[in-house]
Design a protein around this motif. Structure first.
Motif, PDB file in Angstrom:
ATOM      1  N   LEU A  98       0.825  -1.207   0.000  1.00  0.00           N
ATOM      2  CA  LEU A  98       0.000   0.000   0.000  1.00  0.00           C
ATOM      3  C   LEU A  98       0.862   1.261   0.000  1.00  0.00           C
ATOM      4  CD1 LEU A  98      -2.800  -1.119   2.470  1.00  0.00           C
ATOM      5  CD2 LEU A  98      -3.116  -0.525   0.059  1.00  0.00           C
ATOM      6  N   PHE A  99       1.918   1.270   0.808  1.00  0.00           N
ATOM      7  CA  PHE A  99       2.827   2.416   0.816  1.00  0.00           C
ATOM      8  C   PHE A  99       3.472   2.618  -0.547  1.00  0.00           C
ATOM      9  CE2 PHE A  99       3.726   1.785   5.612  1.00  0.00           C
ATOM     10  CZ  PHE A  99       2.678   2.638   5.944  1.00  0.00           C
ATOM     11  N   SER A 100       3.597   1.537  -1.311  1.00  0.00           N
ATOM     12  CA  SER A 100       4.212   1.602  -2.636  1.00  0.00           C
ATOM     13  C   SER A 100       3.215   1.986  -3.722  1.00  0.00           C
ATOM     14  CB  SER A 100       4.868   0.256  -2.980  1.00  0.00           C
ATOM     15  OG  SER A 100       5.891  -0.030  -2.054  1.00  0.00           O
ATOM     16  N   GLY A 101       1.998   2.324  -3.327  1.00  0.00           N
ATOM     17  CA  GLY A 101       1.010   2.818  -4.274  1.00  0.00           C
ATOM     18  C   GLY A 101       0.192   1.752  -4.961  1.00  0.00           C
ATOM     19  N   THR A 102       0.217   0.521  -4.448  1.00  0.00           N
ATOM     20  CA  THR A 102      -0.542  -0.578  -5.040  1.00  0.00           C
ATOM     21  C   THR A 102      -1.732  -0.901  -4.148  1.00  0.00           C
ATOM     22  OG1 THR A 102       1.464  -1.500  -5.974  1.00  0.00           O
ATOM     23  CG2 THR A 102      -0.415  -2.967  -5.812  1.00  0.00           C
ATOM     24  N   VAL A 103      -2.934  -0.764  -4.662  1.00  0.00           N
ATOM     25  CA  VAL A 103      -4.120  -1.017  -3.845  1.00  0.00           C
ATOM     26  C   VAL A 103      -4.540  -2.473  -3.999  1.00  0.00           C
ATOM     27  CG1 VAL A 103      -6.495  -0.370  -3.367  1.00  0.00           C
ATOM     28  CG2 VAL A 103      -4.838   1.381  -3.961  1.00  0.00           C
TER      29      VAL A 103
END
Length: 160
Positions: free
Chosen positions: A114-119
């Motif tokens: 999530l922190f890496s921008g992947t939902v």
């Protein structure tokens, strides 16, 4: 009240078994696909770094700094940790072995994604794993934890 029910109820342990099996299956199949498919985290990490710029970045600057200065230079480590971590979390949840620990490490990976921008499915898995962690030992009551936990309590429990 809900926490007490999650930690003590037999009905909750049955529902948690269903949750564990679903979440464990998701982790196991995802990890196994990476183990057998030649996983390389370099593309994912580069993509996450690209999401840290622009007017509305999806990746926070502090996380981008971690990725840039630690994860990318050590991509070989992540190529091992991610797939085998996913497989181990999946097996732990499916078998009910060190259940809350497996769920905790699944949560760590979900937060990293999530922190890496992947939902993707990460928010749902994270929510379900929170219930497993809060339930503690009751989450693994129907599983190998039923046999493992008494051993650890007897041999490694608090000494007075």
């Amino acid at each position: 009240m809900i926490v007490k029910w999650l930690r003590e109820s037999t009905i909750a342990s049955v529902l948690l078994l269903l949750v564990r099996l679903y979440v464990g299956y998701e982790w196991l199949t995802s990890g196994w696909g990476k183990v057998t498919g030649g996983f390389d985290a370099a593309g994912f990490l580069t993509g996450a770094l690209a999401k840290s710029g622009g007017e509305h970045p999806a990746v926070s600057s502090w996380w981008a700094s971690f990725l840039e200065h630690f994860a990318v230079p050590n991509v070989g480590l992540f190529n091992i940790l991610v797939p085998y971590g996913e497989v181990l979390v999946g097996l732990g949840l499916i078998l009910g072995t060190f259940t809350w620990l497996a769920a905790f490490f699944g949560m760590v990976m979900n937060f990293a994604f999530l922190f890496s921008g992947t939902v993707s499915s990460n928010p749902l898995l994270l929510l379900l794993q929170i219930f497993i962690v809060v339930a503690g030992s009751n989450a693994g009551r129907i599983g190998l934890d039923y046999f493992i936990q008494p051993y650890f309590r007897k041999n490694f429990g608090r000494r007075r």
